[in-house]
Scaffold this active site. Structure first.
Site, PDB file in Angstrom:
ATOM      1  N   HIS A  94       0.068 -35.304 -42.263  1.00 48.71           N
ATOM      2  CA  HIS A  94      -0.180 -34.676 -43.645  1.00 48.71           C
ATOM      3  C   HIS A  94       0.799 -35.004 -44.517  1.00 48.71           C
ATOM      4  O   HIS A  94       0.312 -35.272 -45.852  1.00 48.71           O
ATOM      5  CB  HIS A  94      -0.143 -32.965 -43.513  1.00 48.71           C
ATOM      6  CG  HIS A  94      -1.179 -32.653 -42.468  1.00 48.71           C
ATOM      7  ND1 HIS A  94      -0.638 -31.686 -41.575  1.00 48.71           N
ATOM      8  CD2 HIS A  94      -2.391 -32.607 -42.401  1.00 48.71           C
ATOM      9  CE1 HIS A  94      -1.516 -31.327 -40.786  1.00 48.71           C
ATOM     10  NE2 HIS A  94      -2.859 -31.613 -41.422  1.00 48.71           N
ATOM     11  N   ARG A 132      -8.525 -39.855 -39.578  1.00 48.42           N
ATOM     12  CA  ARG A 132      -7.716 -40.431 -38.822  1.00 48.42           C
ATOM     13  C   ARG A 132      -8.089 -41.725 -37.694  1.00 48.42           C
ATOM     14  O   ARG A 132      -7.930 -42.606 -37.542  1.00 48.42           O
ATOM     15  CB  ARG A 132      -6.794 -39.496 -37.936  1.00 48.42           C
ATOM     16  CG  ARG A 132      -5.781 -38.445 -38.419  1.00 48.42           C
ATOM     17  CD  ARG A 132      -5.630 -37.169 -37.732  1.00 48.42           C
ATOM     18  NE  ARG A 132      -6.688 -36.323 -37.928  1.00 48.42           N
ATOM     19  CZ  ARG A 132      -6.772 -35.209 -37.548  1.00 48.42           C
ATOM     20  NH1 ARG A 132      -5.986 -34.716 -36.939  1.00 48.42           N
ATOM     21  NH2 ARG A 132      -7.921 -34.551 -37.811  1.00 48.42           N
ATOM     22  N   SER A 149      -2.371 -31.289 -35.601  1.00 47.74           N
ATOM     23  CA  SER A 149      -1.759 -29.918 -35.646  1.00 47.74           C
ATOM     24  C   SER A 149      -2.009 -29.456 -33.914  1.00 47.74           C
ATOM     25  O   SER A 149      -0.989 -28.858 -33.458  1.00 47.74           O
ATOM     26  CB  SER A 149      -2.093 -29.021 -36.557  1.00 47.74           C
ATOM     27  OG  SER A 149      -2.014 -29.499 -37.872  1.00 47.74           O
ATOM     28  N   LYS A 160     -10.626 -19.561 -37.778  1.00 47.81           N
ATOM     29  CA  LYS A 160     -10.012 -20.292 -36.887  1.00 47.81           C
ATOM     30  C   LYS A 160      -8.973 -20.006 -35.940  1.00 47.81           C
ATOM     31  O   LYS A 160      -8.335 -20.687 -35.234  1.00 47.81           O
ATOM     32  CB  LYS A 160      -9.439 -21.615 -37.505  1.00 47.81           C
ATOM     33  CG  LYS A 160     -10.534 -22.706 -37.966  1.00 47.81           C
ATOM     34  CD  LYS A 160      -9.834 -24.120 -38.156  1.00 47.81           C
ATOM     35  CE  LYS A 160     -11.248 -25.035 -38.663  1.00 47.81           C
ATOM     36  NZ  LYS A 160     -10.394 -26.380 -39.086  1.00 47.81           N
TER      37      LYS A 160
HETATM   38  P1  ADP Z   1      -8.702 -28.669 -41.206  1.00 43.23           P
HETATM   39  O1  ADP Z   1      -8.690 -27.566 -40.358  1.00 43.23           O
HETATM   40  O2  ADP Z   1      -9.455 -28.416 -42.450  1.00 43.23           O
HETATM   41  O3  ADP Z   1      -9.688 -29.755 -40.881  1.00 43.23           O
HETATM   42  P2  ADP Z   1      -5.967 -29.697 -40.949  1.00 43.23           P
HETATM   43  O4  ADP Z   1      -4.935 -28.949 -41.331  1.00 43.23           O
HETATM   44  O5  ADP Z   1      -6.256 -30.160 -39.513  1.00 43.23           O
HETATM   45  O6  ADP Z   1      -7.224 -28.947 -41.537  1.00 43.23           O
HETATM   46  O7  ADP Z   1      -6.205 -31.163 -41.766  1.00 43.23           O
HETATM   47  C1  ADP Z   1      -6.258 -30.903 -43.447  1.00 43.23           C
HETATM   48  C2  ADP Z   1      -6.793 -32.614 -43.569  1.00 43.23           C
HETATM   49  O8  ADP Z   1      -5.968 -33.533 -43.153  1.00 43.23           O
HETATM   50  C3  ADP Z   1      -8.049 -33.146 -43.005  1.00 43.23           C
HETATM   51  O9  ADP Z   1      -8.623 -33.859 -43.814  1.00 43.23           O
HETATM   52  C4  ADP Z   1      -7.467 -33.949 -41.717  1.00 43.23           C
HETATM   53  O10 ADP Z   1      -8.624 -34.903 -41.249  1.00 43.23           O
HETATM   54  C5  ADP Z   1      -6.266 -34.600 -42.174  1.00 43.23           C
HETATM   55  N1  ADP Z   1      -5.234 -34.913 -41.448  1.00 43.23           N
HETATM   56  C6  ADP Z   1      -4.743 -34.158 -40.215  1.00 43.23           C
HETATM   57  N2  ADP Z   1      -3.927 -34.783 -39.584  1.00 43.23           N
HETATM   58  C7  ADP Z   1      -3.754 -35.893 -40.031  1.00 43.23           C
HETATM   59  C8  ADP Z   1      -3.008 -37.336 -39.677  1.00 43.23           C
HETATM   60  N3  ADP Z   1      -2.035 -37.290 -38.708  1.00 43.23           N
HETATM   61  N4  ADP Z   1      -3.097 -38.094 -40.725  1.00 43.23           N
HETATM   62  C9  ADP Z   1      -3.805 -37.999 -41.744  1.00 43.23           C
HETATM   63  N5  ADP Z   1      -4.645 -37.086 -42.091  1.00 43.23           N
HETATM   64  C10 ADP Z   1      -4.837 -35.944 -41.210  1.00 43.23           C
END
Ligand code: ADP
Length: 160
Positions: free
Chosen positions: A16, A89, A127, A40
């Protein structure tokens, strides 16, 4: 142009933060928007997730952190935000992200979704994986800031 990066950030990872850094350099500023997402059942409360991001972006100029619990598009329209940033990703992210971007486009034509790939070294981070590794006693110091790892350990390993 105002850009927003929405997500659960449960918790924030270097993946992130990589996206936040790249986009902030491109746009000059960025709103990181934490979705309440009670459905969630996040591990961390909204306030804990916000605080972990605040600490992670300390010293980065142009990053604003807030939360929302409405439809993202409504929030964007009310606050005159016209660009939604999402991370991509792997191919496995694509179908869900594609569907959501198209739906958002149907809800508001004025809002564009931009996808950002993280640097290769973070492209396999999620995460969910961080929580699984820490819960099983593993080390995630290469994937999340030190204070986030501390919070993960506290939440998952210390008896309440
Ligand atoms: P959500 O529950 O909305 O998917 P996340 O917190 O898991 O929320 O992710 C937020 C955004 O960041 C999403 O677009 C996800 O694809 C992106 N994301 C999560 N991990 C990574 C990573 N390692 N690299 C790039 N983007 C990421």
């Amino acid at each position: 142009m105002k850009a927003i990066y929405p997500g659960s950030f449960d918790p924030v990872t270097y993946g992130h933060l990589d996206v936040i850094g790249r986009i902030t350099r491109m746009f000059g500023s960025l709103i990181v928007a934490v979705a309440q997402n009670d459905e969630k059942s996040p591990l961390f409360s909204l306030e804990e997730r916000l605080e972990m991001i605040r600490q992670s972006v300390r010293g980065m100029k142009g990053v604003e952190i807030l939360h929302f619990d409405t439809l993202l598009i409504d929030y964007c329209q009310k606050n005159k935000i016209n660009v939604v940033i999402r991370g991509l990703r792997a191919i496995s992210d694509f179908e869900y992200e594609f569907q959501m971007a198209l739906m958002n486009k149907k809800l508001s034509e004025k809002i564009e979704t931009i996808f950002m790939m993280p640097s290769e070294s973070y492209s396999y981070l999620s995460s969910r994986m961080m929580k699984e590794i820490v819960a099983k006693g593993g080390n995630v110091s290469a994937f999340v800031p030190r204070h986030v790892e501390r919070e993960l350990r506290k939440k998952l390993l210390e008896p309440r």
